[in-house]
Scaffold this motif. Structure first.
Motif, PDB file in Angstrom:
ATOM      1  N   SER A  15      48.603 -13.526  86.074  1.00 46.56           N
ATOM      2  CA  SER A  15      49.043 -14.861  86.452  1.00 46.56           C
ATOM      3  C   SER A  15      49.262 -14.983  87.958  1.00 46.56           C
ATOM      4  N   VAL A  16      48.784 -16.097  88.520  1.00 39.86           N
ATOM      5  CA  VAL A  16      49.022 -16.390  89.928  1.00 39.86           C
ATOM      6  C   VAL A  16      50.519 -16.430  90.216  1.00 39.86           C
ATOM      7  N   GLY A  17      51.281 -17.048  89.324  1.00 44.19           N
ATOM      8  CA  GLY A  17      52.713 -17.186  89.536  1.00 44.19           C
ATOM      9  C   GLY A  17      53.431 -15.850  89.608  1.00 44.19           C
ATOM     10  N   LEU A  18      53.021 -14.893  88.792  1.00 43.11           N
ATOM     11  CA  LEU A  18      53.629 -13.562  88.832  1.00 43.11           C
ATOM     12  C   LEU A  18      53.411 -12.923  90.193  1.00 43.11           C
ATOM     13  N   HIS A  19      52.189 -13.008  90.700  1.00 45.83           N
ATOM     14  CA  HIS A  19      51.881 -12.402  91.985  1.00 45.83           C
ATOM     15  C   HIS A  19      52.673 -13.069  93.103  1.00 45.83           C
ATOM     16  N   ARG A  20      52.835 -14.388  93.002  1.00 46.14           N
ATOM     17  CA  ARG A  20      53.625 -15.106  94.017  1.00 46.14           C
ATOM     18  C   ARG A  20      55.082 -14.654  93.997  1.00 46.14           C
ATOM     19  N   LEU A  21      55.649 -14.497  92.808  1.00 45.09           N
ATOM     20  CA  LEU A  21      57.051 -14.101  92.712  1.00 45.09           C
ATOM     21  C   LEU A  21      57.244 -12.668  93.189  1.00 45.09           C
ATOM     22  N   ALA A  22      56.306 -11.778  92.864  1.00 45.54           N
ATOM     23  CA  ALA A  22      56.390 -10.396  93.343  1.00 45.54           C
ATOM     24  C   ALA A  22      56.327 -10.361  94.869  1.00 45.54           C
ATOM     25  N   LYS A  23      55.495 -11.205  95.447  1.00 52.95           N
ATOM     26  CA  LYS A  23      55.394 -11.292  96.905  1.00 52.95           C
ATOM     27  C   LYS A  23      56.716 -11.729  97.516  1.00 52.95           C
ATOM     28  N   VAL A  24      57.350 -12.752  96.918  1.00 51.48           N
ATOM     29  CA  VAL A  24      58.641 -13.239  97.407  1.00 51.48           C
ATOM     30  C   VAL A  24      59.680 -12.118  97.370  1.00 51.48           C
ATOM     31  N   ALA A  25      59.702 -11.376  96.272  1.00 56.02           N
ATOM     32  CA  ALA A  25      60.675 -10.289  96.125  1.00 56.02           C
ATOM     33  C   ALA A  25      60.438  -9.194  97.158  1.00 56.02           C
ATOM     34  N   ALA A  26      59.177  -8.845  97.370  1.00 60.84           N
ATOM     35  CA  ALA A  26      58.860  -7.801  98.343  1.00 60.84           C
ATOM     36  C   ALA A  26      59.223  -8.244  99.754  1.00 60.84           C
ATOM     37  N   GLU A  27      58.933  -9.502 100.087  1.00 62.56           N
ATOM     38  CA  GLU A  27      59.255 -10.016 101.420  1.00 62.56           C
ATOM     39  C   GLU A  27      60.767 -10.069 101.660  1.00 62.56           C
ATOM     40  N   ALA A  28      61.544 -10.166 100.570  1.00 62.34           N
ATOM     41  CA  ALA A  28      63.005 -10.168 100.700  1.00 62.34           C
ATOM     42  C   ALA A  28      63.568  -8.765 100.882  1.00 62.34           C
ATOM     43  N   GLY A  29      62.696  -7.764 100.889  1.00 66.68           N
ATOM     44  CA  GLY A  29      63.139  -6.395 101.107  1.00 66.68           C
ATOM     45  C   GLY A  29      63.553  -5.668  99.851  1.00 66.68           C
ATOM     46  N   LEU A  30      63.240  -6.219  98.671  1.00 75.48           N
ATOM     47  CA  LEU A  30      63.609  -5.564  97.429  1.00 75.48           C
ATOM     48  C   LEU A  30      62.614  -4.458  97.081  1.00 75.48           C
ATOM     49  N   GLU A  31      63.085  -3.480  96.323  1.00 81.31           N
ATOM     50  CA  GLU A  31      62.187  -2.491  95.732  1.00 81.31           C
ATOM     51  C   GLU A  31      61.622  -3.108  94.455  1.00 81.31           C
ATOM     52  N   VAL A  32      60.340  -3.385  94.447  1.00 85.09           N
ATOM     53  CA  VAL A  32      59.744  -4.203  93.392  1.00 85.09           C
ATOM     54  C   VAL A  32      58.909  -3.366  92.437  1.00 85.09           C
ATOM     55  N   VAL A  33      59.242  -3.461  91.165  1.00 85.08           N
ATOM     56  CA  VAL A  33      58.402  -2.939  90.090  1.00 85.08           C
ATOM     57  C   VAL A  33      57.969  -4.124  89.244  1.00 85.08           C
ATOM     58  N   VAL A  34      56.666  -4.290  89.113  1.00 86.69           N
ATOM     59  CA  VAL A  34      56.125  -5.347  88.266  1.00 86.69           C
ATOM     60  C   VAL A  34      55.778  -4.737  86.908  1.00 86.69           C
ATOM     61  N   ALA A  35      56.335  -5.290  85.862  1.00 84.16           N
ATOM     62  CA  ALA A  35      55.997  -4.898  84.493  1.00 84.16           C
ATOM     63  C   ALA A  35      55.859  -6.191  83.697  1.00 84.16           C
ATOM     64  N   ALA A  36      54.625  -6.584  83.437  1.00 83.74           N
ATOM     65  CA  ALA A  36      54.360  -7.878  82.815  1.00 83.74           C
ATOM     66  C   ALA A  36      53.460  -7.681  81.602  1.00 83.74           C
ATOM     67  N   PRO A  37      53.509  -8.608  80.658  1.00 86.72           N
ATOM     68  CA  PRO A  37      52.681  -8.464  79.458  1.00 86.72           C
ATOM     69  C   PRO A  37      51.196  -8.388  79.790  1.00 86.72           C
ATOM     70  N   ASP A  38      50.470  -7.661  78.974  1.00 85.46           N
ATOM     71  CA  ASP A  38      49.023  -7.553  79.162  1.00 85.46           C
ATOM     72  C   ASP A  38      48.293  -8.810  78.696  1.00 85.46           C
ATOM     73  N   GLN A  39      49.016  -9.721  78.036  1.00 78.86           N
ATOM     74  CA  GLN A  39      48.454 -10.976  77.562  1.00 78.86           C
ATOM     75  C   GLN A  39      49.552 -12.036  77.608  1.00 78.86           C
ATOM     76  N   GLU A  40      49.187 -13.266  77.320  1.00 78.38           N
ATOM     77  CA  GLU A  40      50.169 -14.346  77.373  1.00 78.38           C
ATOM     78  C   GLU A  40      51.113 -14.292  76.176  1.00 78.38           C
ATOM     79  N   TYR A  41      52.407 -14.497  76.449  1.00 80.63           N
ATOM     80  CA  TYR A  41      53.428 -14.526  75.411  1.00 80.63           C
ATOM     81  C   TYR A  41      54.329 -15.742  75.582  1.00 80.63           C
ATOM     82  N   SER A  42      53.760 -16.878  75.934  1.00 78.23           N
ATOM     83  CA  SER A  42      54.568 -18.085  76.095  1.00 78.23           C
ATOM     84  C   SER A  42      55.267 -18.428  74.791  1.00 78.23           C
ATOM     85  N   GLY A  43      56.507 -18.894  74.891  1.00 77.29           N
ATOM     86  CA  GLY A  43      57.268 -19.286  73.716  1.00 77.29           C
ATOM     87  C   GLY A  43      57.829 -18.127  72.924  1.00 77.29           C
TER      88      GLY A  43
END
Length: 252
Positions: A15-43
Motif C-alpha cells: 500500500s502507498v499509504g503504508l510506505h508514506r506512514l513508514a517514511k513519516v516515522a523514519a523522518e521523525a527519528g524513530l526506529e521503524v519496523v514495518v510488519a504488514a499483512p501480505d494481503q488486504e484485511y480491511s474490516g
C-alpha cells in the motif's frame, strides 16, 4: 532514548499509504519496523487470525524503496494479530508505538469498531502501547501528500504529548494540501461513513443495502468535520471495564 515503532496497516504491504506512514516515522527519528499483512484485511477489526504452519507465523522479508526502515516484513496475518505478536517481540524488541495506515477510506464514528487499521492500534493499547491510526477519507484516494503531512503533525503531537496506552485516530479529507482547513479534535459520529440496512430475509439469504450516513451528521463529530475540510483527531481507549454495579449477582 530512541523510540521504536511498529508500522502496520490493513491494506497490505504494498500500500502507498503504508510506505508514506513508514517514511513519516523514519523522518521523525524513530526506529521503524514495518510488519504488514501480505494481503488486504480491511474490516478485520482486531481479529487474531493468521496462516500458521506447525504453529509458525509466516513472514517474508521485503524492502521499501526509499524508506529507511530497520526491517520490513510481509506477514501472513491480520493487522490485529501482527500488533498482538509484535507486542511480544515477534519482530524484534517490544515497540513503544503502534502506527497503522495510512488507510484507504475513512475510519469514523462507531464503525471504528470494525476497522483493521484501528483494530491494530487498539490491540497494541491493550498491551500498554500507545498508537496512531491514520486514514485518508476516500475509497480511491489521491491526495497522499495531504495525508502524509497530517500524519507528520499528528505523530509530532503524540510524541510531545504522551497519552499513555491510548489511540489517536486521525481521518484526513481527500483534498489538496492548500485546501485543508487544519486539524480539529472530534467526537465519534453515531455511524461511520457508511451504514448497512437489512432488507429481505429469505431462505438461505439476507439482503443488505449500503448507504452513506445522512447529510446532516451531528456538529462536532468526525464525519461532520471531515465534510467541512478538517482533518479530525479522536482519542480512543482500548476495551476496559465499564463503571457500574451488577445488582443481584454478588455472591450468587
Amino acid at each position: 532514548m530512541s523510540v521504536r515503532a511498529l508500522v502496520t496497516n490493513d491494506d497490505g504491504i504494498d500500500s502507498v499509504g503504508l510506505h508514506r506512514l513508514a517514511k513519516v516515522a523514519a523522518e521523525a527519528g524513530l526506529e521503524v519496523v514495518v510488519a504488514a499483512p501480505d494481503q488486504e484485511y480491511s474490516g478485520s477489526s482486531a481479529s487474531l487470525t493468521a496462516l500458521a504452519d506447525g504453529g509458525k507465523l509466516l513472514v517474508h522479508e521485503r524492502t521499501l524503496d526509499g524508506v529507511p526502515v530497520e526491517r520490513a516484513l510481509a506477514v501472513e496475518a491480520t493487522p490485529g494479530f501482527i500488533a498482538f505478536t509484535g507486542a511480544r517481540g515477534a519482530f524484534g524488541g517490544r515497540p513503544d508505538l503502534v502506527l497503522s495506515g495510512i488507510n484507504r477510506g475513512p475510519n469514523t464514528g462507531s464503525a471504528v469498531l470494525h476497522s483493521g487499521t484501528v483494530g491494530a492500534t487498539l490491540t497494541g493499547a491493550t498491551h500498554g502501547i500507545p498508537g496512531l491510526a491514520v486514514s485518508l477519507a476516500a475509497p480511491d484516494p489521491t491526495e497522499w501528500d495531504t495525508a502524509e503531512e497530517v500524519a507528520r503533525r499528528a505523530l509530532a503531537w503524540l510524541l510531545a504529548n504522551p497519552q499513555g496506552p491510548t489511540v489517536v485516530n486521525v481521518n484526513v479529507p481527500n483534498v489538496p494540501p492548500g485546501e485543508l482547513r487544519g486539524l480539529h479534535a472530534a467526537r465519534l459520529a453515531a455511524f461511520g461513513a457508511v451504514q448497512a440496512d437489512v432488507g429481505e430475509a429469505g431462505e438461505g439469504f439476507v439482503t443488505l443495502t449500503f448507504s452513506e450516513v445522512p447529510d446532516d451528521p451531528e456538529p462536532g463529530t468526525d464525519v461532520a468535520l471531515l465534510r467541512d475540510g478538517w482533518a479530525t483527531v479522536t482519542l480512543l481507549n482500548a476495551p476496559c471495564e465499564a463503571d457500574g454495579d451488577l445488582p443481584g449477582l454478588d455472591g450468587a
